[in-house]
Design a protein around this motif. Structure first.
Motif, PDB file in Angstrom:
ATOM      1  N   TYR A   1      65.824  23.001  45.484  1.00  0.00           N
ATOM      2  CA  TYR A   1      67.194  23.005  45.993  1.00  0.00           C
ATOM      3  C   TYR A   1      68.138  23.266  44.831  1.00  0.00           C
ATOM      4  N   GLY A   2      69.342  23.671  45.173  1.00  0.00           N
ATOM      5  CA  GLY A   2      70.291  24.160  44.173  1.00  0.00           C
ATOM      6  C   GLY A   2      70.484  23.256  42.968  1.00  0.00           C
ATOM      7  N   TYR A   3      70.706  21.979  43.243  1.00  0.00           N
ATOM      8  CA  TYR A   3      71.008  21.068  42.148  1.00  0.00           C
ATOM      9  C   TYR A   3      69.821  20.940  41.193  1.00  0.00           C
ATOM     10  N   GLN A  23      68.211  11.558  50.576  1.00  0.00           N
ATOM     11  CA  GLN A  23      69.598  11.405  50.110  1.00  0.00           C
ATOM     12  C   GLN A  23      70.574  11.339  51.272  1.00  0.00           C
ATOM     13  N   ARG A  43      68.781  19.227  52.421  1.00  0.00           N
ATOM     14  CA  ARG A  43      68.978  20.067  51.249  1.00  0.00           C
ATOM     15  C   ARG A  43      68.616  21.503  51.566  1.00  0.00           C
ATOM     16  N   LYS A  44      69.347  22.407  50.928  1.00  0.00           N
ATOM     17  CA  LYS A  44      69.052  23.830  51.085  1.00  0.00           C
ATOM     18  C   LYS A  44      68.058  24.219  49.991  1.00  0.00           C
TER      19      LYS A  44
END
Lengths: 325, 123
Positions: free
Chosen positions: B24-26, B65, B69-70
């Motif tokens: 995921y991005g983060y 979370q 999530r992407k």
């Protein structure tokens, strides 16, 4: 986080990013920021980590670049100037060097200019006084001499729709030129090595001079049209020329589709003219070895050969069809 | 550093991260920024651009979370692009090291050689 996302949205809107994209970008950031918050980062640390919204938006717009050039829309272009048009546009005179430029029209009452690139804008002269638009790159010895140093620059000039521009003159050296949806009495474009694309133009006279750039003409209605080129190729689709159509070339090839003209005169050394569904009333060839080859469905429309002044070139009309059938 | 050049390097890093596993991005941002001193805000636009260009596909997955999530997954096209960039990079950086190593491989060696040369010119 809300504040951050809001100011990011504002910045993205300023840069003309589409709403759909903004929504996606904000969602992505919301997700990433929640992760960062869950890790225990404070709001200030988050701004530090992800950057000022202004900077983030600019980076996103910059990374849109390639897409922008292809689709020709203005979303990552920066607005430079808007000039009100009150009594029509008598003249448009543009002189550039290596800049790419697109002309288009929109439903507005003003001429708007957008730019992209980091060239110093003070290098350009831009004015619209008593119906005359002048847009020039200031002559500057070092800039002309070291023209390879000039940076990538792209302009978009948007004219009001339904306004006939008296005289339209464009001149540049190596930049590409894209002209779309313009109506003008007299349109004159010249370039040395840039490519020229002309779409949906209505004009009384058209004059296009290129040296090595390629020319694309599509959906144009031009009363009298003359084209000069040396080595560039030409691709013509859906053209209507009610009077004379002259092509002067040296080695470039010409392809014409779905077009109607009165007289077409083709002068070349070694270039060929290939036409399909190309119906000139008459045709004249002057060449050393260049040929004219026309292949039409409707064979009842005769094409008169006015003049054939050639060493080894030939004119063939509907010759290939018999073979195909 | 030239921003275009830097962009290319980060592009390669982003692709490289995603070759091994979907992320995921983060996670991508954190993984890269703990090795390289780059602003996080340079990574996201690249991740996004590569997705638009068809080098990554995305899907949502629930997380503990809260919000889903992407995740980004490299496509065949993305892998091909990665290999191209990687070869280009290897060739480039190999050439750079060949030039740099002409003076010696270790800092001490380079310094010693340089001092010798200075001493020679002084005499």
């Amino acid at each position: 986080m809300k504040k951050y996302l809001e100011s990011l949205k504002k910045e993205l809107l300023k840069l003309r990013i589409s709403e759909q994209e903004i929504e996606e970008i904000l969602k992505d950031h919301e997700e990433m920021i929640s992760e960062a918050l869950a890790e225990g980062l404070s709001e200030t640390e988050i701004v530090e980590k992800f950057g000022q919204p202004e900077k983030v938006a600019q980076d996103i717009a910059d990374s849109n670049q390639t897409e922008e050039v292809e689709t020709g829309n203005k979303r990552d272009m920066t607005l430079w100037k808007t000039m009100n048009v009150e009594n029509g546009i008598a003249k448009t005179i543009v002189n550039l060097v290596s800049e790419d430029i697109s002309y288009e029209s929109a439903n507005t009452n003003s001429i708007t200019i957008y730019y992209k690139g980091d060239e110093d804008l003070s290098l350009y002269e831009l004015s619209f006084i008593s119906g005359e638009l002048v847009f020039k790159r200031r002559s500057n010895f070092t800039n002309n001499f070291f023209s390879f140093r000039s940076r990538d620059m792209h302009f978009i000039v948007v004219f009001p729709q339904k306004i006939e521009i008296g005289e339209f003159k464009h001149n540049s050296v190596s930049g590409d030129i894209d002209i779309k949806s313009i109506t003008s009495k007299a349109i004159e474009v010249s370039s040395t090595s840039g490519d020229l694309s002309v779409t949906k133009i209505v004009a009384q006279t058209g004059k296009m001079s290129l040296v090595s750039g390629d020319l694309h003409l599509d959906h144009c209605i031009i009363e009298r049209l003359s084209i000069n080129t040396v080595s560039g190729d030409m691709n013509v689709n859906n053209l209507v020329v009610n009077d004379e159509f002259r092509i002067d070339g040296v080695s470039g090839d010409v392809k014409i589709n779905n077009s109607i003209t009165k007289m077409t005169a083709f002068k070349t050394v070694s270039g060929d003219l290939d036409g399909t569904e190309f119906y000139p009333e008459s045709i004249a060839l002057s060449s050393v070895s260049g040929d004219i080859n026309i292949c039409n469905q409707d064979q009842s429309k005769a094409i008169r050969v006015l003049k054939s002044n050639t060493l080894s070139g030939t004119i063939q009309i509907n010759h290939n069809r018999q073979h195909k059938d | 550093m030239n921003s275009q050049f830097k962009r290319g390097i980060i592009e390669l890093c982003v692709l490289s991260e995603l070759v091994g596993q979907d992320m995921y991005g983060y996670m991508v941002i954190n993984n890269i920024s703990c090795h390289l001193d780059v602003n996080e805000n340079t990574i996201y636009p690249i991740l996004r651009r590569l997705t638009i260009d068809g080098y990554f596909s995305t899907y949502l997955e629930e997380s503990n979370q809260g919000a889903p999530r992407k995740y980004y997954r490299i496509t065949d096209l993305g892998f091909k692009y990665y290999m191209e960039l990687r070869n280009e990079w290897d060739r480039f950086i190999g050439g750079v090291y060949e030039i740099l190593n002409q003076g010696g491989k270790k800092n001490e060696e380079i310094l010693r050689k340089f001092e010798e040369r200075i001493a020679k010119t002084k005499n």
